[in-house]
Design a protein around this motif. Structure first.
Motif: not given
Ligand code: KG4
Ligand code: ZN
Length: 341
Positions: A117, A143-145, A170-171, A173, A186-188, A277, A279, A281, A308-310
């Motif tokens: 990341h 990130s989510g984790g 991320g959790e 959110y 939920g983040g987006p 990561g 978040v 984004a 940003c995301t995976d």
């Molecule tokens: O890095 P990632 O794609 O996967 C992991 O490795 O966990 O992160 C996923 C996390 C999720 O919790 C999602 O809700 C959050 O990233 N996320 C956001 C946004 N876009 C994705 N959180 C806040 N605002 C965003 N725009």
């Protein structure tokens, strides 16, 4: 060693199956198959994720090679996510990488998903040179984790100097979204609604802890109790104020994230601060880190949305750094589910 190496990268740690082809750190293709199957459950179902990876991996790799205009014979090494992540999901990518490495007689490179990341900042797109951070820099990886503040000394040296003691941001959110009846992830959703609300509508407890650490379990509980109380007095409260609640919740989270990472940069005398990561984004976090860095004579590095995301492109970049550092993996590697540096 070849001056130019073509890397096939595989990411399968959670719920996205991704394959990318890179020439050194230049991304020639980056394909992501999102798994829609989880949205009806309000979170990732590990068993379903593994099955989807199994279905997706071969077509995604084929398409990544096709879009890069290369064939398997052109690939010099295969990079894959060894961890952290879900065991069943990681096993799909790991086994695929092992098979391909053996079949093609090319090295396989183990990649730590969290390091990848961060190294997404070094992903270049063809014909468009991007400014990259200089080592050492500080990265807030959200990130989510995981939630980490990392001192990045090189493309292969990472020291975690702060982290969450419970939930990941991320959790925080995703769980808040679930409480408010919003779909996963939920983040987006919260990001979008918060942009329309008043961040000072109400206050939530700070998620900053001692030193450079965080705690996110309390804020989620405080949101739950707050909503229960408000809904008792006015059953229509959420319909009327969901934007304001999202804005206030996000305000508290982002304030703590920015405060802790800037404090860490000052303590370690580092001038560049990066975000990484899923978040990262988040539109408010991206804006605030830039504003606060400018006020504190520091430079902010904000990742491209696509990285940003995976995604597998970041796995390829990390694989490249490992490869040039002579760190290649072995056929006996076993995935790891928890972060280890
Ligand atoms: O890095 P990632 O794609 O996967 C992991 O490795 O966990 O992160 C996923 C996390 C999720 O919790 C999602 O809700 C959050 O990233 N996320 C956001 C946004 N876009 C994705 N959180 C806040 N605002 C965003 N725009
Ligand atoms: Zn991730």
């Amino acid at each position: 060693m070849n001056a130019i190496i073509n890397i096939l990268a595989i990411e399968s740690s959670c719920d996205d199956t991704s394959a990318a082809v890179l020439q050194n750190t230049t991304v020639l293709s980056n394909l992501i198959a999102n798994q829609k199957v989880h949205s009806e459950y309000g979170g990732v179902v590990p068993e379903l994720a593994s099955r989807e990876h199994q279905k997706n991996i071969v077509p995604v790799v084929h398409e990544a090679l096709k879009q890069a205009n290369l064939s398997l014979a052109d690939i010099h090494a295969i990079a894959y996510t060894r961890g952290p992540g879900l065991m069943g999901s990681l096993l799909v990518g790991t086994s695929f990488a092992k098979g391909l490495s053996m079949g093609l007689n090319i090295p396989m490179i183990e990649v730590n998903h969290m390091h990848a990341h961060i190294l997404a900042h070094f992903a270049q797109t063809p014909n468009q040179a991007k400014k990259t951070p200089e080592f050492p820099f500080i990265c807030l990886t959200v990130s989510g984790g995981h939630t980490q503040i990392v001192l990045v000394k090189s493309g292969t040296e990472f020291t975690v100097i702060g982290s969450t003691i419970d939930d990941a941001v991320g959790e925080a959110y995703d769980k808040a979204a679930k409480i408010m009846g919003l779909p996963y992830p939920g983040g987006p959703q919260i990001d979008r609604l918060a942009a329309l609300g008043n961040p000072k509508f109400t206050t939530f407890p700070s998620t900053a802890q001692n030193e450079f650490d965080f705690s996110f379990s309390g804020i989620k509980t405080s949101l739950l109790y707050y909503l229960q109380k408000q809904l008792k007095a006015n059953p229509n409260f959420l319909n009327e104020h969901i934007n304001d609640v999202c804005a206030s919740y996000q305000y508290s989270i982002v304030k703590a994230l920015v405060k802790q990472v800037v404090k860490a940069a000052k303590y370690h005398n580092v001038n560049q601060i990066a975000l990484a990561g899923g978040v990262s984004a988040n539109s408010y976090l991206r804006r605030r880190i830039q504003e606060v860095c400018a006020q504190n004579n520091r430079e902010a590095f904000i990742p491209d949305f696509q990285f940003c995301t995976d995604n597998a492109a970041m796995i390829g970049v990390s694989g490249y750094f490992n490869f040039i550092n002579n760190s290649v993996g072995s056929q006996s590697a076993v995935p790891f589910t928890r972060y280890s540096s």
